[in-house]
Design an enzyme around this catalytic site. Structure first.
Site, PDB file in Angstrom:
ATOM      1  N   HIS A 116     -21.822  16.952  61.642  1.00 62.58           N
ATOM      2  CA  HIS A 116     -20.834  15.912  61.348  1.00 62.58           C
ATOM      3  C   HIS A 116     -20.513  15.944  59.855  1.00 62.58           C
ATOM      4  O   HIS A 116     -21.406  16.068  59.016  1.00 62.58           O
ATOM      5  CB  HIS A 116     -21.397  14.542  61.740  1.00 62.58           C
ATOM      6  CG  HIS A 116     -20.502  13.409  61.377  1.00 62.58           C
ATOM      7  ND1 HIS A 116     -19.153  13.408  61.643  1.00 62.58           N
ATOM      8  CD2 HIS A 116     -20.755  12.214  60.762  1.00 62.58           C
ATOM      9  CE1 HIS A 116     -18.621  12.277  61.202  1.00 62.58           C
ATOM     10  NE2 HIS A 116     -19.572  11.538  60.657  1.00 62.58           N
TER      11      HIS A 116
ATOM     12  N   CYS B 182     -18.996   7.568  65.010  1.00 67.19           N
ATOM     13  CA  CYS B 182     -18.676   8.957  64.658  1.00 67.19           C
ATOM     14  C   CYS B 182     -19.328   9.955  65.616  1.00 67.19           C
ATOM     15  O   CYS B 182     -19.002  11.146  65.578  1.00 67.19           O
ATOM     16  CB  CYS B 182     -19.121   9.264  63.229  1.00 67.19           C
ATOM     17  SG  CYS B 182     -18.253   8.306  61.991  1.00 67.19           S
TER      18      CYS B 182
ATOM     19  N   ASN C  83     -14.569  12.101  55.993  1.00 68.97           N
ATOM     20  CA  ASN C  83     -15.210  11.804  57.273  1.00 68.97           C
ATOM     21  C   ASN C  83     -14.154  11.291  58.253  1.00 68.97           C
ATOM     22  O   ASN C  83     -13.627  10.196  58.089  1.00 68.97           O
ATOM     23  CB  ASN C  83     -16.297  10.744  57.039  1.00 68.97           C
ATOM     24  CG  ASN C  83     -17.025  10.348  58.307  1.00 68.97           C
ATOM     25  OD1 ASN C  83     -16.620  10.696  59.414  1.00 68.97           O
ATOM     26  ND2 ASN C  83     -18.104   9.611  58.150  1.00 68.97           N
TER      27      ASN C  83
HETATM   28  C1  LIG Z   1     -21.812   5.922  50.143  1.00 67.95           C
HETATM   29  C2  LIG Z   1     -22.577   6.962  49.362  1.00 67.95           C
HETATM   30  C3  LIG Z   1     -21.693   8.142  49.051  1.00 67.95           C
HETATM   31  C4  LIG Z   1     -23.003   6.314  48.040  1.00 67.95           C
HETATM   32  O1  LIG Z   1     -23.734   7.260  47.285  1.00 67.95           O
HETATM   33  P1  LIG Z   1     -25.088   6.856  46.573  1.00 67.95           P
HETATM   34  O2  LIG Z   1     -25.522   8.011  45.791  1.00 67.95           O
HETATM   35  O3  LIG Z   1     -26.000   6.308  47.633  1.00 67.95           O
HETATM   36  O4  LIG Z   1     -24.594   5.723  45.613  1.00 67.95           O
HETATM   37  P2  LIG Z   1     -25.124   4.237  45.517  1.00 67.95           P
HETATM   38  O5  LIG Z   1     -24.651   3.444  46.705  1.00 67.95           O
HETATM   39  O6  LIG Z   1     -26.593   4.295  45.238  1.00 67.95           O
HETATM   40  O7  LIG Z   1     -24.340   3.746  44.259  1.00 67.95           O
HETATM   41  C5  LIG Z   1     -24.610   4.271  42.977  1.00 67.95           C
HETATM   42  C6  LIG Z   1     -23.671   3.613  42.001  1.00 67.95           C
HETATM   43  O8  LIG Z   1     -22.361   4.099  42.215  1.00 67.95           O
HETATM   44  C7  LIG Z   1     -21.473   2.996  42.347  1.00 67.95           C
HETATM   45  N1  LIG Z   1     -20.412   3.384  43.273  1.00 67.95           N
HETATM   46  C8  LIG Z   1     -20.352   3.192  44.603  1.00 67.95           C
HETATM   47  N2  LIG Z   1     -19.212   3.712  45.082  1.00 67.95           N
HETATM   48  C9  LIG Z   1     -18.553   4.223  44.026  1.00 67.95           C
HETATM   49  C10 LIG Z   1     -17.336   4.893  43.866  1.00 67.95           C
HETATM   50  N3  LIG Z   1     -16.525   5.143  44.921  1.00 67.95           N
HETATM   51  N4  LIG Z   1     -16.967   5.304  42.640  1.00 67.95           N
HETATM   52  C11 LIG Z   1     -17.758   5.074  41.567  1.00 67.95           C
HETATM   53  N5  LIG Z   1     -18.929   4.446  41.663  1.00 67.95           N
HETATM   54  C12 LIG Z   1     -19.323   4.025  42.869  1.00 67.95           C
HETATM   55  C13 LIG Z   1     -22.322   1.875  42.868  1.00 67.95           C
HETATM   56  O9  LIG Z   1     -21.750   0.622  42.554  1.00 67.95           O
HETATM   57  C14 LIG Z   1     -23.620   2.104  42.123  1.00 67.95           C
HETATM   58  O10 LIG Z   1     -23.517   1.580  40.850  1.00 67.95           O
HETATM   59  P3  LIG Z   1     -24.770   0.830  40.185  1.00 67.95           P
HETATM   60  O11 LIG Z   1     -25.846   1.881  40.109  1.00 67.95           O
HETATM   61  O12 LIG Z   1     -24.231   0.399  38.886  1.00 67.95           O
HETATM   62  O13 LIG Z   1     -25.105  -0.283  41.139  1.00 67.95           O
HETATM   63  C15 LIG Z   1     -23.863   7.417  50.125  1.00 67.95           C
HETATM   64  O14 LIG Z   1     -24.792   6.371  50.196  1.00 67.95           O
HETATM   65  C16 LIG Z   1     -23.530   7.868  51.519  1.00 67.95           C
HETATM   66  O15 LIG Z   1     -22.887   8.870  51.741  1.00 67.95           O
HETATM   67  N6  LIG Z   1     -24.031   7.145  52.556  1.00 67.95           N
HETATM   68  C17 LIG Z   1     -23.761   7.504  53.913  1.00 67.95           C
HETATM   69  C18 LIG Z   1     -22.390   7.003  54.304  1.00 67.95           C
HETATM   70  C19 LIG Z   1     -21.901   7.617  55.569  1.00 67.95           C
HETATM   71  O16 LIG Z   1     -22.046   8.786  55.810  1.00 67.95           O
HETATM   72  N7  LIG Z   1     -21.218   6.786  56.406  1.00 67.95           N
HETATM   73  C20 LIG Z   1     -20.607   7.220  57.585  1.00 67.95           C
HETATM   74  C21 LIG Z   1     -21.589   7.628  58.618  1.00 67.95           C
HETATM   75  S1  LIG Z   1     -20.772   8.283  60.013  1.00 67.95           S
END
Ligand SMILES: CC(C)(COP(=O)(O)OP(=O)(O)OC[C@H]1O[C@@H](n2cnc3c(N)ncnc32)[C@H](O)[C@@H]1OP(=O)(O)O)[C@@H](O)C(=O)NCCC(=O)NCCS
Length: 337
Positions: free
Chosen positions: A253, A120, A283
């Site tokens: 970003h 990205c 994104n």
């Molecule tokens: C991916 C992201 C949104 C997840 O958010 P988070 O607050 O970290 O959530 P978690 O991964 O801790 O998951 C929390 C819960 O939500 C659940 N969950 C994950 N995706 C889900 C979705 N799309 N819908 C509902 N629940 C979801 C998980 O299973 C987890 O459940 P659990 O607590 O029972 O295990 C976040 O980590 C993020 O933005 N990371 C960076 C990703 C990024 O920017 N990538 C590209 C870089 S260029």
């Protein structure tokens, strides 16, 4: 890598962008995987994204209209471009490069043309490279395109990644100018974190799992992102002898509103200076920053003399910032769609 610009002044003189027509809402995504609008909005800030109908669009199809718009805005004929860089992780194919395909379609017989892969952060890397070639006098007019058709590599059964990404591309024309333009760049990479955001099976390394989809450790990428969005911005401001107070427009970003809010809070950026469109596009990888620039141009924030800070991060893991004094009138730029 970090440096303040000390070659000839170089700036962005034209800007264009393109996204697929199809709007996919969170409700649409919730019909495919177990998720909800409430979860996606509260955890990411994303409300909708543009996704091509499967199999209908390749990167060059988005790149071409974005490039045409940027060239028209700059008043530059395709044949005047002597270097074309396409930053993407979803090229039409491994070779020929998407840049060579686009150069041919646009009619750029004398241009060097190549693709660049920095996740990205690709657009940031590409404008830094183009800057170097222009400032050194190797190139006279450059076209930089950033974008991805992420829908082509998304796992449509994986809710943790499916909700995040969109398709889109943006293009800029870069030229030597009399004054203003880029003040400096900071770029970096940490391959040690490479397997927190990756596409195994997409190259010469053989993997047991034949599926070729984005795989991500969201929490690790989140930690990385919140760190480098701050450190990279601080480093380039310091290198150029500026502070956040000097910055008029902050273009981060667009991965997750929580990452943007965290960086803005740490950097002390007031809300009105931040460009946000992750709610509408998700994104879009290397398309993210040029799409956001186009938004800022449309709403009148990009005016000559305005100090613009851009910071990207992504797979690699990579990051990059650029600081520039905007030089051109950008009226007439349309929003992507
Ligand atoms: C991916 C992201 C949104 C997840 O958010 P988070 O607050 O970290 O959530 P978690 O991964 O801790 O998951 C929390 C819960 O939500 C659940 N969950 C994950 N995706 C889900 C979705 N799309 N819908 C509902 N629940 C979801 C998980 O299973 C987890 O459940 P659990 O607590 O029972 O295990 C976040 O980590 C993020 O933005 N990371 C960076 C990703 C990024 O920017 N990538 C590209 C870089 S260029």
């Amino acid at each position: 890598m970090i440096g303040s610009a000390n070659g000839r002044p170089v700036s962005i003189t034209g800007l264009g962008c393109e996204v697929p027509e199809r709007i996919v809402t969170n409700e649409d995504i919730a019909e495919i995987v177990d998720t909800s609008d409430e979860w996606i909005v509260s955890r990411t800030g994303i409300r909708e994204r543009r996704l091509a109908e499967p199999g209908t669009l390749a990167m060059s199809d988005l790149a071409l209209p974005a490039a045409r718009e940027a060239l028209a805005q700059a008043g530059v004929a395709p044949a005047e471009i002597d270097v074309l860089i396409v930053a993407t992780v979803t090229p039409d194919m491994a070779f020929p490069s998407t840049a060579a395909i686009v150069a041919d379609q646009l009619g750029m017989p004398d241009a060097a043309a190549y693709d660049l892969s920095a996740g990205c952060t690709g657009f940031m890397y590409a404008i830094a490279q183009a800057y170097g070639m222009l400032a050194a006098g190797l190139s006279r007019k450059a076209l930089v395109i950033g974008g991805d058709v992420l829908s082509s590599i998304m796992d449509w059964t994986d809710r943790s990644t499916l909700v995040l990404f969109g398709d889109g591309a943006g293009a800029v024309v870069m030229e030597q100018v009399d004054e203003g333009g880029f003040l400096g760049f900071e770029l970096g990479a940490d391959g040690g974190g490479g397997d927190t955001l990756w596409l195994p099976g997409s190259g010469s390394r053989t993997f047991e799992d034949p599926e070729r989809f984005i795989k991500m450790n969201g929490r690790e990428v989140f930690k990385f992102a919140t760190r480098v969005m701050v450190t990279s911005a601080e480093a380039i401001l310091d290198e150029c002898g500026k502070t956040m107070d000097d910055v008029d427009v902050y273009v981060p970003h667009q991965a997750n509103i929580r990452i943007i809010d965290h960086a803005a809070r740490k950097l002390g950026v007031p809300r009105e200076k931040i460009v946000v469109n992750v709610d509408r596009y998700g994104n879009t990888s290397s398309g993210s920053i040029p799409l956001a620039l186009a938004d800022a141009a449309t709403d009148g924030r990009l005016r000559p003399g305005k100090l613009v800070l851009m910071t990207g991060m992504g797979a690699g893991l990579t990051w990059g910032s650029a600081l520039m004094e905007w030089t051109s009138e950008t009226e007439g730029i349309r929003e992507a769609a």
